[in-house]
Design a protein around this motif. Structure first.
Motif, PDB file in Angstrom:
ATOM      1  N   UNK A  88       0.884  -1.171   0.000  1.00  0.00           N
ATOM      2  CA  UNK A  88       0.000   0.000   0.000  1.00  0.00           C
ATOM      3  C   UNK A  88       0.918   1.217   0.000  1.00  0.00           C
ATOM      4  N   UNK A  89       0.797   2.067  -1.002  1.00  0.00           N
ATOM      5  CA  UNK A  89       1.616   3.277  -1.048  1.00  0.00           C
ATOM      6  C   UNK A  89       0.734   4.464  -1.414  1.00  0.00           C
ATOM      7  N   UNK A  90       0.802   5.516  -0.612  1.00  0.00           N
ATOM      8  CA  UNK A  90      -0.011   6.710  -0.788  1.00  0.00           C
ATOM      9  C   UNK A  90       0.900   7.919  -0.971  1.00  0.00           C
ATOM     10  N   UNK A  91       0.393   8.950  -1.615  1.00  0.00           N
ATOM     11  CA  UNK A  91       1.168  10.178  -1.749  1.00  0.00           C
ATOM     12  C   UNK A  91       0.256  11.388  -1.641  1.00  0.00           C
ATOM     13  N   UNK A  92       0.831  12.480  -1.173  1.00  0.00           N
ATOM     14  CA  UNK A  92       0.114  13.750  -1.067  1.00  0.00           C
ATOM     15  C   UNK A  92       1.109  14.873  -1.301  1.00  0.00           C
ATOM     16  N   UNK A  93       0.794  15.754  -2.273  1.00  0.00           N
ATOM     17  CA  UNK A  93       1.667  16.891  -2.566  1.00  0.00           C
ATOM     18  C   UNK A  93       1.159  18.138  -1.850  1.00  0.00           C
ATOM     19  N   UNK A  94       2.060  18.785  -1.146  1.00  0.00           N
ATOM     20  CA  UNK A  94       1.746  20.046  -0.481  1.00  0.00           C
ATOM     21  C   UNK A  94       2.566  21.139  -1.160  1.00  0.00           C
TER      22      UNK A  94
END
Length: 333
Positions: A88-94
């Protein structure tokens, strides 16, 4: 003002990840908590789950004649030497512009010394990812009760598929629309007997879909007396020697774009919860994590165009059921 990225390195270090995990609030989930509780979860230092490490129901062995060779324990039957769990791999760009908007003027003036405001933003994303990983793990645990995992892969119609075997199916003529309490008892005791094998079954839980649970509650309520001492408490119906738990949760299927009930609305699933169900967290495919097994790990990447920080959350859970200790009914309504 320039944001000091050394603070980022500290925030996303392995030690800080572990510390946040230790102090984070417990997330409740029905199937994981009931079938794969904390004592059945393990950090597993490999990306491949070996066949020899899989749990199995224990059977009694034959004795031998004195002087004869020992009885060789049977191998676990699989078509491969091991399983390769998918991560499971998640990403979020700020974006840097978002950080500027969220940080107060006072915090901006002292950012070199005080990163509290920045850390609160990262903490929010860390917690959101942790909850998403937990919900995904719950979905995999739910699927394992059918003896296999068949889960959507990102941006494809393909499925991540693993087979552990086939749970038992209890055939019955019982229809709850016309059933008496004796019919329910017979069915439930058959379920208990089906999973009480190989040294297990002292602790059996029957999980009912929402329609089944509602019908049984109505049937009990209509009884003129209660000689068996059946009680209904905290979402469970307590019978002599077993209990039926209401499971009304679901998970989202990204291929069908629909929610799937954890336990089919019109079925009952019985599990011997004292059997060795196993939930290893395998080694995470990340160099900054040291390729170590962790329930959840986050890291980051600073980008120049556009100026931003990418946050990544990773986990590799692999729920392993004991199919001999699982039984399902057919549709009962």
């Amino acid at each position: 003002m320039q944001i000091n990225t050394n603070g980022l390195k500290k925030f996303f270090s392995v030690d800080e990840n572990l510390k946040r995990l230790e102090n984070a609030p417990i997330i409740k989930s029905p199937i994981m908590d009931l079938i794969y509780p904390e004592e059945k979860r393990e950090l597993y230092s490999s990306p491949i789950v070996k066949k020899s490490d899989l749990p199995a129901a224990i059977k009694n062995a034959p004795v031998i004649v004195r002087g004869d060779s020992a009885y060789e324990l049977p191998s676990i039957k699989t078509t491969i030497n091991g399983y390769e769990p998918f991560p499971i791999e998640l990403s979020k760009r700020i974006l840097a512009s978002e950080l500027s908007d969220l940080i107060t003027n006072k915090a901006l003036e002292s950012m070199q010394e005080d990163t509290t405001s920045i850390n609160s933003i990262y903490n929010n994303q860390w917690e959101r990812m942790r909850k998403t990983v937990h919900a995904t793990t719950e979905a995999l645990c739910v699927q394992s009760l059918k003896g296999k995992i068949s889960y959507p892969i990102k941006e494809t119609s393909d499925l991540y598929e693993v087979s552990f075997g086939t749970p038992k199916t209890i055939k019955t003529t019982v229809n709850l629309n016309s059933a008496a309490i004796g019919d329910i008892l017979d069915l439930c005791y058959n379920l208990v007997d089906a999973v009480s094998v190989n040294g297990y079954g002292q602790n059996v839980v029957l999980m009912a879909g929402k329609n089944i649970f509602k019908h049984i509650v109505k049937l009990i309520s209509s009884m003129g007396s209660n000689p068996l001492g059946i009680t209904i408490l905290d979402g469970a119906i307590i019978f002599p020697a077993f209990k039926i738990v209401r499971i009304g949760s679901s998970y989202y299927d990204y291929n069908t774009k629909q929610y799937v009930q954890s336990i089919d609305d019109n079925k009952i699933c019985a599990v011997a919860v004292d059997s060795p169900f196993w939930l290893p967290y395998c080694s995470i495919d990340d160099i900054e994590a040291g390729l170590k097994p962790m329930p959840f790990f986050t890291t980051y990447q600073v980008n120049k165009n556009p100026s931003s920080v990418d946050i990544f959350g990773k986990s590799k859970p692999f729920p392993v059921p004991v199919v001999d200790c699982i039984a399902w009914t057919e549709e009962l309504i």
